[in-house]
Write an enzyme that holds these catalytic residues in place. Structure first.
Site, PDB file in Angstrom:
ATOM      1  N   ASP A 296       0.859  -1.164   0.000  1.00  0.00           N
ATOM      2  CA  ASP A 296       0.000   0.000   0.000  1.00  0.00           C
ATOM      3  C   ASP A 296       0.909   1.232   0.000  1.00  0.00           C
ATOM      4  O   ASP A 296       2.121   1.148   0.216  1.00  0.00           O
ATOM      5  CB  ASP A 296      -0.981  -0.004   1.187  1.00  0.00           C
TER       6      ASP A 296
HETATM    7  C1  BGC Z   1      -5.127   3.068   0.047  1.00  0.00           C
HETATM    8  C2  BGC Z   1      -5.311   1.964  -0.962  1.00  0.00           C
HETATM    9  C3  BGC Z   1      -5.227   2.514  -2.360  1.00  0.00           C
HETATM   10  C4  BGC Z   1      -3.920   3.231  -2.533  1.00  0.00           C
HETATM   11  C5  BGC Z   1      -3.739   3.803  -3.927  1.00  0.00           C
HETATM   12  C6  BGC Z   1      -3.919   3.931  -0.258  1.00  0.00           C
HETATM   13  O1  BGC Z   1      -3.885   5.082   0.522  1.00  0.00           O
HETATM   14  O2  BGC Z   1      -5.033   2.524   1.332  1.00  0.00           O
HETATM   15  O3  BGC Z   1      -6.524   1.310  -0.736  1.00  0.00           O
HETATM   16  O4  BGC Z   1      -5.405   1.493  -3.293  1.00  0.00           O
HETATM   17  O5  BGC Z   1      -3.865   4.303  -1.614  1.00  0.00           O
HETATM   18  O6  BGC Z   1      -4.517   4.904  -4.164  1.00  0.00           O
END
Ligand code: BGC
Length: 753
Positions: A296
């Site tokens: 993440d």
């Molecule tokens: C989130 C994810 C997301 C990623 C990309 C993160 O802050 O937790 O769920 O896919 O950002 O945008």
């Protein structure tokens, strides 16, 4: 990163290498990554030509700058791309934008390896469907799959190869804002939905230009953050992890999900992005996952404040060695992996494996055949918001709505009623599409409740509207107008709830009441004596004790998407009979949280019927029971359950259990019912929950119609992680329940011998 020592090989040569591998008669995705010899030969030969830096480049993912969901750490992604140091980009969402970047990758890098484009396509891309939790409330797996399919059609036409979805985190704490992004509290329902979403996104053939890679996220146990505060610590037993939090991930994997995303939280002291137990021992060794693992957003960097890594370099070492293949936005792999290899802290083999997994996905998408295949601007125009998709979005929205209360049959409304339409969300076209609505239009494309009702009635002459108040804040100055129009009406429809920004990432709340002065607004309207129909939009279970007392009807509409207002009108006027069932328990108050239907009994279970029964597991101030249980949802008609039968009373370990039950529509409307089957293993080597959902069936029954429903359970449905952690069924007594929700059930028993 220096590249001048790289041997420059003309692109034509590589084009030849690539094309020589593409004349195969079999489509790339017909063969899985492990059993695709042509792919293996191709990737082997490519890897042999790649420098260590170029392999590292494949493990690097940066945002292009738009729609960012966290800190921007490095703006130099274009120069990295030209140096072959960037394998994937996210947050570009147009065919033209993606083409421009792809052209650099193909024409200006040494090896011309195509980029992979990712984006958070969560509940629709242009045509926005209900938020994921709302879709889960439909219990309609075909429609959920269809929703993901439409999202993939639209997103792929905008140049997107890969969605960061489905979010399959089980969540039992509605304080956590990301409850809105998942499928609720239940392991079985969550697993079925995880599969449906993966099928929808990935389709039957990844090499088609309308299918995209899915990503099971956030691995793992992110939904169990302490106190419902986002990113918070998780400490749980391996049994709880494996029984409750991992199954939807395994289900997604069984359905062929291409990628996994790590989570932000630590699990038992080890952050997920450095967690070898999760990423290598379980995911690779035990489950044999064949795709790639992305972190993440900057979660490798965050292992420093977690207190797990002393600096970025160590964090990179821990992450890659634990099993991470791609670093989202952190730049840590980019900056540190080469040195770590030189210092023998990371093997080049490990980096080659990570690069291989990523290249395999590019191959399976067909990007080495044609790196531009997703970038057709005409297709993009033709695909977005097609009428067919809008119809699907409306249908999904209708199916997602849950009727929580309907006193004196105030619903459905008859067409000639004088309606006062009141509330901050009644004429809204922005919040209605929900958080994480990708490229959904917030400026007039979505249908508000007002517009939906007006279109349904063909006129607005019987609808008087006023906002009443804002979603948040203290301003009550519009109350008098709301009271005035309420007094002139036959019925008041109030559309209240949360703002879309109150749910989603970093949106935890400790107070789950309808916010601002909206409660006061209902109280003021209640005094007019007019019947109140409350339509709620929100991204999580709310505490609704007061609303449940004063409203005559309550329709939980979640954030229903682009066609939300039209769907709400259909339900309010009875063109669609509501059939949704709660995928999450609604507590009476925040003090009951976490509250979920498959709790354990304790040694001192409380029986509310027994007065004066002290020293039991209970609260002094509220009952243990929730306000609305898991699986709950009313219909305009009524259903009677009868004749619950099991084919035998005793079973041996080789036999299936055949269950039948008869459902009759005893009311005045045709309607759909979700028939739910639960079991309880009464005694075990470890204690078992009071109920566990094992099957469900959604079906239509005409008024007066009876249908016999058959379910087959296998030994696997009775199995659990026993005392020695083996997953198996144990002999003994079982209760079996079938009913309309987790609380209201018929009951029978059987024995496993
Ligand atoms: C989130 C994810 C997301 C990623 C990309 C993160 O802050 O937790 O769920 O896919 O950002 O945008």
């Amino acid at each position: 990163m220096k590249t001048n020592h790289l041997i420059i090989i003309p692109i034509v040569v590589f084009a030849l290498i690539f094309s020589s591998c593409t004349n195969s008669s079999k489509s790339q995705s017909e063969l899985s990554a492990t059993s695709n010899p042509e792919m293996n030969i191709f990737i082997d030969s490519l890897l042999q030509k790649m420098t260590l830096e170029e392999k590292i480049g494949q493990t690097v993912l940066f945002t292009a700058g738009a729609d960012i969901t966290g800190p921007t750490l490095d703006e130099n992604y274009v120069s990295y791309l030209k140096e072959g140091m960037l394998g994937a980009i996210f947050n570009i969402h147009s065919a033209k934008g993606a083409r421009d970047f792809q052209k650099i990758a193909i024409e200006e890098t040494r090896l011309g390896i195509p980029l992979l484009f990712g984006y958070d396509v969560i509940h629709g891309h242009k045509t926005i469907f209900p938020i994921s939790l709302g879709e889960a409330a439909s219990w309609d797996l075909k429609m959920i799959e269809r929703s993901a399919r439409v999202a993939a059609e639209e997103a792929s036409a905008s140049g997107i190869h890969w969605t960061f979805a489905p979010m399959v985190d089980i969540a039992r704490d509605p304080r956590w804002g990301r409850v809105s992004e998942g499928a609720g509290e239940d392991v079985y329902l969550g697993s079925q939905i995880a599969k449906a979403r993966v099928r929808g996104f990935q389709g039957d053939d990844l090499s088609k230009n309308n299918t995209i890679l899915a990503c099971a996220k956030h691995y793992a146990a992110y939904g169990a953050a302490e106190a419902g505060r986002d990113y918070n610590t998780v400490d749980m037993s391996e049994r709880a992890l494996r029984s409750t939090y991992l199954p939807p991930f395994k289900a997604a994997l069984d359905e062929g999900v291409a990628t996994f995303m790590t989570s932000f939280n630590e699990l038992n002291g080890v952050p997920a992005s450095g967690n070898k137990f999760l990423l290598s021992d379980i995911l690779r060794d035990e489950w044999k996952f064949d795709g790639f693992v992305v972190t993440d957003y900057t979660s490798i960097n965050e292992m420093i404040p977690h207190g797990f890594s002393k600096n970025e370099k160590q964090a990179g070492e821990q992450a890659i060695n634990a099993g991470v293949d791609m670093d989202m936005q952190g730049g840590i792999f980019l900056r540190n992996l080469k040195n770590l290899v030189e210092e023998n802290k990371v093997s080049e083999k490990r980096i080659t494996t990570a690069a291989r997994k990523i290249l395999e996905m590019k191959y399976r998408l067909g990007l080495f055949d044609d790196p531009y295949k997703y970038f057709d601007e005409q297709r993009e125009k033709d695909t977005h918001c097609k009428q067919e998709y809008l119809d699907d979005a409306k249908d999904m929205a209708r199916k997602s709505m849950v009727l929580l209360k309907n006193e004196h049959e105030v619903l459905p409304l008859s067409k000639n009623k004088k309606i006062a339409l009141i509330g901050p969300l009644a004429k809204d076209e922005s919040h209605i599409i929900g958080s994480w609505s990708a490229q959904g239009d917030r400026s007039g494309k979505a249908i508000s409740v007002f517009e939906g009702m007006e279109a349904f009635l063909g006129t607005s002459k019987n609808i008087k509207y006023t906002k009443g108040c804002e979603i948040e804040g203290n301003d009550t100055s519009n109350f008098s107008e709301a009271i005035r129009i309420a007094k002139q009406s036959d019925v008041v429809v109030m559309v209240l709830g949360e703002s879309e920004g109150m749910s989603g990432e970093a949106r935890s709340r400790t107070n789950l009441d309808v916010p601002g002065v909206q409660k006061e607004l209902i109280a003021a309207i209640k005094k007019t004596g007019k019947p109140i129909v409350l339509v709620l939009m929100n991204g999580r279970p709310l505490t609704l004790e007061y609303e449940n007392k004063v409203a005559d009807a309550i329709l939980e509409a979640w954030f229903p998407g682009t066609m939300g207002g039209a769907a709400i009108a259909d339900v309010l006027f009875g063109a669609y009979n509501p059939s949704g069932k709660l995928p999450s328990t609604f507590p009476r108050n925040v003090g009951q949280i976490p509250i979920y239907y498959n709790y354990k009994n304790t040694g001192r279970p409380w029986d509310p019927e027994k007065k004066g029964d002290n020293y039991k597991s209970r609260y002094l101030d509220v009952p243990n029971s929730p306000l609305f249980p898991f699986g709950y949802g009313l219909s305009y008609t009524s259903f009677n359950y009868s004749d619950l039968k099991i084919n035998k009373n005793e079973f041996n370990f080789n036999e299936n259990i055949e269950v039948s039950v008869t459902i009759t529509n005893t009311g005045k409307y045709n309607g759909e019912e979700v028939v739910q089957l639960y079991i309880q293993d009464v005694f075990g080597s470890v204690t078992r929950p009071v109920k566990e959902l094992k099957r469900f069936k959604k079906m239509m029954l005409k008024t007066g119609e009876s249908k016999k429903v058959l379910f087959t359970l296998t030994l696997n449905d009775l199995a659990f992680y026993t005392q020695d952690m083996s997953f198996k069924a144990e002999a003994g007594e079982f209760k079996l329940f079938v009913g309309t929700n987790s609380d209201d059930v018929l009951e029978t028993r059987f024995e496993l011998k």
